[in-house]
Design a protein around this motif. Structure first.
Motif, PDB file in Angstrom:
ATOM      1  N   VAL A  10      -4.704  30.076   3.837  1.00  0.00           N
ATOM      2  CA  VAL A  10      -4.247  31.485   2.925  1.00  0.00           C
ATOM      3  C   VAL A  10      -5.967  32.138   2.540  1.00  0.00           C
ATOM      4  O   VAL A  10      -6.248  31.149   2.222  1.00  0.00           O
ATOM      5  CB  VAL A  10      -3.101  31.586   2.798  1.00  0.00           C
ATOM      6  N   ILE A  11      -5.816  33.103   2.932  1.00  0.00           N
ATOM      7  CA  ILE A  11      -6.534  34.061   2.382  1.00  0.00           C
ATOM      8  C   ILE A  11      -5.765  35.109   0.956  1.00  0.00           C
ATOM      9  O   ILE A  11      -4.884  35.367   1.746  1.00  0.00           O
ATOM     10  CB  ILE A  11      -7.164  34.689   3.158  1.00  0.00           C
ATOM     11  N   TYR A  12      -6.281  34.716  -0.108  1.00  0.00           N
ATOM     12  CA  TYR A  12      -5.577  35.937  -1.004  1.00  0.00           C
ATOM     13  C   TYR A  12      -6.658  36.810  -1.304  1.00  0.00           C
ATOM     14  O   TYR A  12      -7.830  36.755  -1.506  1.00  0.00           O
ATOM     15  CB  TYR A  12      -4.912  35.848  -2.255  1.00  0.00           C
ATOM     16  N   SER A  13      -6.791  37.700  -1.789  1.00  0.00           N
ATOM     17  CA  SER A  13      -7.108  39.001  -1.980  1.00  0.00           C
ATOM     18  C   SER A  13      -7.525  40.333  -2.683  1.00  0.00           C
ATOM     19  O   SER A  13      -6.444  40.909  -2.513  1.00  0.00           O
ATOM     20  CB  SER A  13      -8.355  39.765  -0.654  1.00  0.00           C
ATOM     21  N   SER A  14      -7.959  40.937  -3.377  1.00  0.00           N
ATOM     22  CA  SER A  14      -8.056  41.833  -4.697  1.00  0.00           C
ATOM     23  C   SER A  14      -8.051  43.091  -3.424  1.00  0.00           C
ATOM     24  O   SER A  14      -7.859  43.440  -2.040  1.00  0.00           O
ATOM     25  CB  SER A  14      -9.175  42.285  -5.020  1.00  0.00           C
TER      26      SER A  14
ATOM     27  N   ILE B 289      -3.762  37.928   2.169  1.00  0.00           N
ATOM     28  CA  ILE B 289      -2.265  38.351   1.152  1.00  0.00           C
ATOM     29  C   ILE B 289      -3.064  39.258   0.487  1.00  0.00           C
ATOM     30  O   ILE B 289      -4.221  38.892  -0.687  1.00  0.00           O
ATOM     31  CB  ILE B 289      -1.508  37.333   0.481  1.00  0.00           C
ATOM     32  N   LYS B 290      -3.220  40.685   0.434  1.00  0.00           N
ATOM     33  CA  LYS B 290      -3.448  41.503  -0.307  1.00  0.00           C
ATOM     34  C   LYS B 290      -2.636  41.326  -1.507  1.00  0.00           C
ATOM     35  O   LYS B 290      -1.157  41.182  -1.907  1.00  0.00           O
ATOM     36  CB  LYS B 290      -3.459  43.061  -0.330  1.00  0.00           C
ATOM     37  N   ASP B 291      -3.497  41.766  -3.760  1.00  0.00           N
ATOM     38  CA  ASP B 291      -2.348  41.173  -4.249  1.00  0.00           C
ATOM     39  C   ASP B 291      -3.232  41.807  -5.515  1.00  0.00           C
ATOM     40  O   ASP B 291      -4.127  41.759  -5.864  1.00  0.00           O
ATOM     41  CB  ASP B 291      -2.183  39.978  -4.788  1.00  0.00           C
TER      42      ASP B 291
END
Length: 203
Positions: A50-54, A75-77
């Motif tokens: 998984v990739i989490y991004s600003s 996933i944007k967060d």
């Protein structure tokens, strides 16, 4: 064991001109795009779950370039956004230093004492960095996670993992654009494998 890769977004036009970004956004430069693509190529044989991004455009675009043709979810967060610099955003650093000399000096030299009524404090960012990290560790046991964020946020996160106080924030390894940091977390204990590596980037 959880493997975490930390990435700072690619170079932007505001990075080149010396503007403070924060929640503002400069567009990726051609160099920033190339470096993100090169990082994606470097990681092509590493399974990323998984990739989490600003949610900032420069970070999310970097995440997309790294992902390439992979089917890995991004996933944007908002918690991964850069520190908000308030009314400094979009302004040249030299202008800010001249107009707000005491605050600007405190920002870089004594971040634990930095105070302003515009934007965030370092402690505000520390709270969301800690919360984000704990959520990721809990949600992805035994997985590989890539996080795309920003310079100050990543410094605060790595300081938290090292149990460094905020006054030591800028004594850490410099986090350059499109740089890669690898951390392995075993039984809750983080180990830095390498940090701020830009060997895939064009100099």
């Amino acid at each position: 064991m959880v493997t975490i890769y930390l990435v700072r977004h690619g170079q932007t036009e505001w990075n080149v001109t010396g503007k403070m970004q924060g929640w503002g956004n400069g567009e990726l430069t051609e160099s920033g795009i190339r470096d993100a693509l090169s990082l994606g190529n470097r990681l092509q044989d590493i399974p990323i779950d998984v990739i989490y991004s600003s949610t900032s455009k420069r970070a999310y675009q970097t995440a997309e370039l790294i992902a390439g043709e992979r089917t890995v979810p991004i996933i944007k967060d908002d918690r991964l956004r850069e520190m908000s610099f308030g009314d400094w955003e979009g302004r040249l650093r030299e202008e800010i230093e001249k107009e707000f000399s005491a605050e600007y000096k405190a920002f870089w030299e004594t971040p634990h004492l930095y105070e302003r009524n515009s934007g965030e404090l370092f402690t505000d960012v520390l709270k969301r960095a800690e919360e984000m990290y704990k959520d990721i560790i809990a949600s992805h046991p035994s997985e590989t996670v890539l996080i795309v964020s920003h310079s100050i946020f990543l410094r605060i996160l790595t300081a938290y993992l090292r149990k460094l106080s905020l006054d030591k924030l800028f004594t850490q390894t410099y986090i350059g654009n499109a740089s890669l940091t690898k951390i392995q977390v075993t039984d809750g204990i983080p180990e830095f494998i390498f940090e701020g590596d830009r060997s895939h980037c064009e100099e």
